[in-house]
Write an enzyme that holds these catalytic residues in place. Structure first.
Site, PDB file in Angstrom:
ATOM      1  N   HIS A  72       0.815  -1.216   0.000  1.00  0.00           N
ATOM      2  CA  HIS A  72       0.000   0.000   0.000  1.00  0.00           C
ATOM      3  C   HIS A  72       0.847   1.264   0.000  1.00  0.00           C
ATOM      4  CE1 HIS A  72      -4.359  -0.863   0.418  1.00  0.00           C
ATOM      5  NE2 HIS A  72      -3.890  -2.079   0.633  1.00  0.00           N
ATOM      6  N   ASP A 114       7.628   5.949   0.705  1.00  0.00           N
ATOM      7  CA  ASP A 114       8.034   7.055   1.581  1.00  0.00           C
ATOM      8  C   ASP A 114       7.186   7.181   2.843  1.00  0.00           C
ATOM      9  OD1 ASP A 114       5.640   7.932   0.545  1.00  0.00           O
ATOM     10  OD2 ASP A 114       6.358   9.922  -0.022  1.00  0.00           O
ATOM     11  N   SER A 167       4.083   7.533   3.238  1.00  0.00           N
ATOM     12  CA  SER A 167       2.922   8.435   3.178  1.00  0.00           C
ATOM     13  C   SER A 167       1.673   7.731   3.695  1.00  0.00           C
ATOM     14  CB  SER A 167       2.697   8.932   1.746  1.00  0.00           C
ATOM     15  OG  SER A 167       2.422   7.851   0.869  1.00  0.00           O
ATOM     16  N   THR A 189      -3.162 -24.271   5.791  1.00  0.00           N
ATOM     17  CA  THR A 189      -2.043 -23.701   6.546  1.00  0.00           C
ATOM     18  C   THR A 189      -2.246 -22.187   6.651  1.00  0.00           C
ATOM     19  OG1 THR A 189      -0.761 -23.561   4.491  1.00  0.00           O
ATOM     20  CG2 THR A 189      -0.396 -25.498   5.890  1.00  0.00           C
TER      21      THR A 189
END
EC number: 1.11.1.7
Length: 346
Positions: free
Chosen positions: A73, A81, A83, A263
């Protein structure tokens, strides 16, 4: 050679020398992303992050899934960075509050890690690096491969909520759109298949993955109501209907289906076997297993976990290096949810 020509030549040589010195100085100030960036300024940084991830995972198992989802994301939306971590302000909306960020949570644990690092090395390690390294160490906590990643990212000062949908695919998008979005950041078809299988960050709820974790009923009821999608494995449908009994589920309710019932808390290649057996929960799982551009890699990963881990490691490395802020760009935030300008005012 005339006097004017000599002066012109000397002037050009002088200008070239100044330009070269300037370029060298700029390179010294901004080495970009490098391995062990903090070896001189905070040599304990990666160890602190790793230990915090282990501690938090021991207490809260679903944190590792959240950290995995954070990488996609944040890094897929224009720049790696941090954000994503910024809170909303009076003027801007947080990326965390957008529809494409549905089900994301556990951001407070990133703050826990940041506080631990700040106690040792105040003002040195960026939230962007903490976000990436915690995701990397989360993979290990779940039994996945250790991925050596470069550091040296700096933190952005503004949210990118207004452009989020230009970069993050939706779970109803066609495989062509998904391939196109990933290709824009340098990730090819096998890399896409590996990321979707192990780290389907953006379409699952807080756990954020298809090889591990769970998917909220909101994201899959269109395959169950008003009629069951005939592409679904009929043996899998009763379980899905039991977990998602409402055609219009409450997005705030704890209604979900495990992505991998075999799993669910381990990173492995079982997801690929499931989708080849028509047990994928969402339409994009079905597309991944049937589209001629991705099916060969699905089959290969279903057979070989080593191949799956190799392609995932390569893809996550590319993702983590997507257009980072380095050198003097951006800042090193004091806390991860606020730009320094706002933090200093509070």
């Amino acid at each position: 050679m005339g006097t004017k020509a000599v002066f012109l030549l000397l002037a050009l040589l002088s200008f070239s020398a100044v330009s070269l010195r300037s370029a060298l100085a700029e390179n010294e100030e901004d080495p970009g992303l490098v391995m062990n960036f903090y070896k001189d300024t905070c040599p304990q940084a990666e160890d602190i992050i790793r230990e915090q991830v282990k501690l938090l995972y021991k207490r809260h198992k679903n944190t590792a899934f959240s950290w995995l989802r954070n990488i996609f994301h944040d890094c897929a939306v224009q720049s790696c960075d941090a954000s994503l971590l910024l809170d909303s302000t009076r003027k801007t909306l947080s990326e965390k509050e957008m529809d494409r960020s549905f089900g994301m949570r556990n951001f407070r644990y990133i703050e826990n890690i940041k506080e631990a690092v700040e106690r040792e090395c105040p003002g040195v390690v960026s939230c962007a690096d903490i976000l990436v390294l915690s995701g990397r160490d989360g993979v290990v906590a779940l039994g996945g491969p250790y991925i050596p990643l470069k550091t040296g990212r700096r933190d952005g000062r503004k949210s990118r909520a207004e452009i989020l949908e230009q970069y993050l695919p939706d779970h109803n998008d066609s495989m062509s759109v998904v391939l196109e979005r990933f290709a824009a950041i340098g990730i090819d078809a096998p890399g896409l298949v590996a990321l979707l299988g192990l780290s389907y960050y953006y379409w699952s709820i807080s756990s954020g993955s298809h090889s591990v974790g769970r998917t909220h009923c909101v994201k899959l009821v269109h395959r169950l109501y008003p009629e069951v999608d005939p592409a679904l494995n009929p043996d899998h449908v009763p379980h899905m209907l039991h977990k998602c009994p409402d055609a219009i589920p409450d997005p705030k309710a704890v209604q979900y289906v495990r992505n991998d019932r075999g799993t669910p808390m381990v990173l492995d290649n079982n997801y690929y076997r499931n989708i080849l057996d028509n047990k994928g929960l969402m339409m994009v799982d079905h597309q991944l297993a049937t589209d001629k551009r991705t099916r060969p890699y699905v089959k290969k990963m279903a057979k070989s976990q080593d191949y799956f881990f190799k392609e995932f490691s390569r893809a996550i490395t590319l993702l983590s290096e997507n257009n980072p802020l380095t050198g003097t760009k951006g800042e090193i935030r004091k806390v991860c949810n606020l730009a320094n300008k706002l933090h200093d005012k509070s």
